[in-house]
Write a protein that holds these residues in place. Structure first.
Motif, mmCIF file in Angstrom:
data_model
loop_
_atom_site.group_PDB
_atom_site.id
_atom_site.type_symbol
_atom_site.label_atom_id
_atom_site.label_comp_id
_atom_site.label_asym_id
_atom_site.label_seq_id
_atom_site.Cartn_x
_atom_site.Cartn_y
_atom_site.Cartn_z
ATOM 1 N N UNK A 1 16.821 41.117 28.452
ATOM 2 C CA UNK A 1 16.147 41.918 29.441
ATOM 3 C C UNK A 1 15.080 41.057 30.116
ATOM 4 N N UNK A 2 15.049 41.058 31.438
ATOM 5 C CA UNK A 2 14.100 40.221 32.153
ATOM 6 C C UNK A 2 12.727 40.849 32.156
ATOM 7 N N UNK A 3 11.707 40.006 32.399
ATOM 8 C CA UNK A 3 10.339 40.527 32.437
ATOM 9 C C UNK A 3 10.138 41.454 33.630
ATOM 10 N N UNK A 4 10.908 41.257 34.722
ATOM 11 C CA UNK A 4 10.815 42.155 35.874
ATOM 12 C C UNK A 4 11.198 43.577 35.488
ATOM 13 N N UNK A 5 12.175 43.718 34.607
ATOM 14 C CA UNK A 5 12.666 45.036 34.223
ATOM 15 C C UNK A 5 11.628 45.786 33.374
ATOM 16 N N UNK B 1 14.451 52.791 45.620
ATOM 17 C CA UNK B 1 15.164 51.610 45.125
ATOM 18 C C UNK B 1 15.272 50.533 46.205
ATOM 19 N N UNK B 2 15.385 50.950 47.455
ATOM 20 C CA UNK B 2 15.420 49.976 48.559
ATOM 21 C C UNK B 2 14.050 49.315 48.738
ATOM 22 N N UNK C 1 13.270 45.336 48.381
ATOM 23 C CA UNK C 1 12.486 44.499 49.296
ATOM 24 C C UNK C 1 11.430 43.732 48.519
ATOM 25 N N UNK C 2 10.737 44.402 47.606
ATOM 26 C CA UNK C 2 9.689 43.761 46.815
ATOM 27 C C UNK C 2 10.242 42.620 45.955
ATOM 28 N N UNK C 3 11.454 42.788 45.434
ATOM 29 C CA UNK C 3 12.075 41.766 44.584
ATOM 30 C C UNK C 3 12.934 40.769 45.362
ATOM 31 N N UNK C 4 13.132 40.990 46.661
ATOM 32 C CA UNK C 4 13.977 40.090 47.455
ATOM 33 C C UNK C 4 15.464 40.265 47.192
#
Length: 159
Positions: free
Chosen positions: A1-5, A39-40, A44-47
């Motif tokens: 699991x990534x730190x972004x999640x 979610x969109x 955008x925030x995550x690219x």
């Protein structure tokens, strides 16, 4: 699991990205126009330009969407959802979300306000288009931060 999640989702729900918008980024279908809008915004925030294109209706989808490395998305506020698809989703095939998003671009703050249009087609919601208005902001150091933290701008998202 990534730190972004594990981090709080950029869309402002207070939930982790994993249980909020991350599940839609990984293939689950957004159940409402608001969920798709959130979610969109997070995409955008995550690219995540592939996700943005994949959720854009083919009738208005651009051929490509390039990420903007100079834009940092800092906060989202949903103002209004029309119609209330939570009450009668079977009767609603078009939805509208009025939102405000705050972003920083090359050390300057802006507010994007848009009325977005969504359509329910093929058992899922799609983004069609919107009427955006962008306004440059001139916040002061002691103003509340646009990210919704409740902290002063000078102590929060100043960078």
């Amino acid at each position: 699991m990534t730190s972004l999640m594990k981090k709080s989702c950029p869309c402002g729900t207070g939930l982790s990205t994993e249980v909020c918008c991350g599940r839609y980024h990984h293939g689950e279908t957004a159940p409402t126009p608001e969920a798709l809008m959130r979610s969109r915004y997070s995409a955008f925030a995550f690219g995540l330009t592939d996700y943005l294109l994949a959720t854009w209706h083919i009738s208005t989808r651009p051929d490509e969407l390039l990420p903007d490395p100079h834009t940092q998305w800092k906060g989202l506020s949903i103002i209004k959802e029309i119609p209330d698809v939570q009450k009668a989703p079977s009767q609603a095939n078009t939805g509208y979300i009025h939102f405000r998003a705050y972003f920083k671009e090359r050390a300057r703050w802006h507010r994007l306000e848009e009325n977005s249009r969504f359509v329910f087609e093929g058992c899922r919601w799609w983004y069609i288009d919107g009427t955006p208005e962008v306004m440059r902001l001139k916040p002061r150091r002691n103003d509340p931060c646009f990210c919704g933290s409740g902290r002063k701008l000078k102590l929060c998202c100043k960078e």
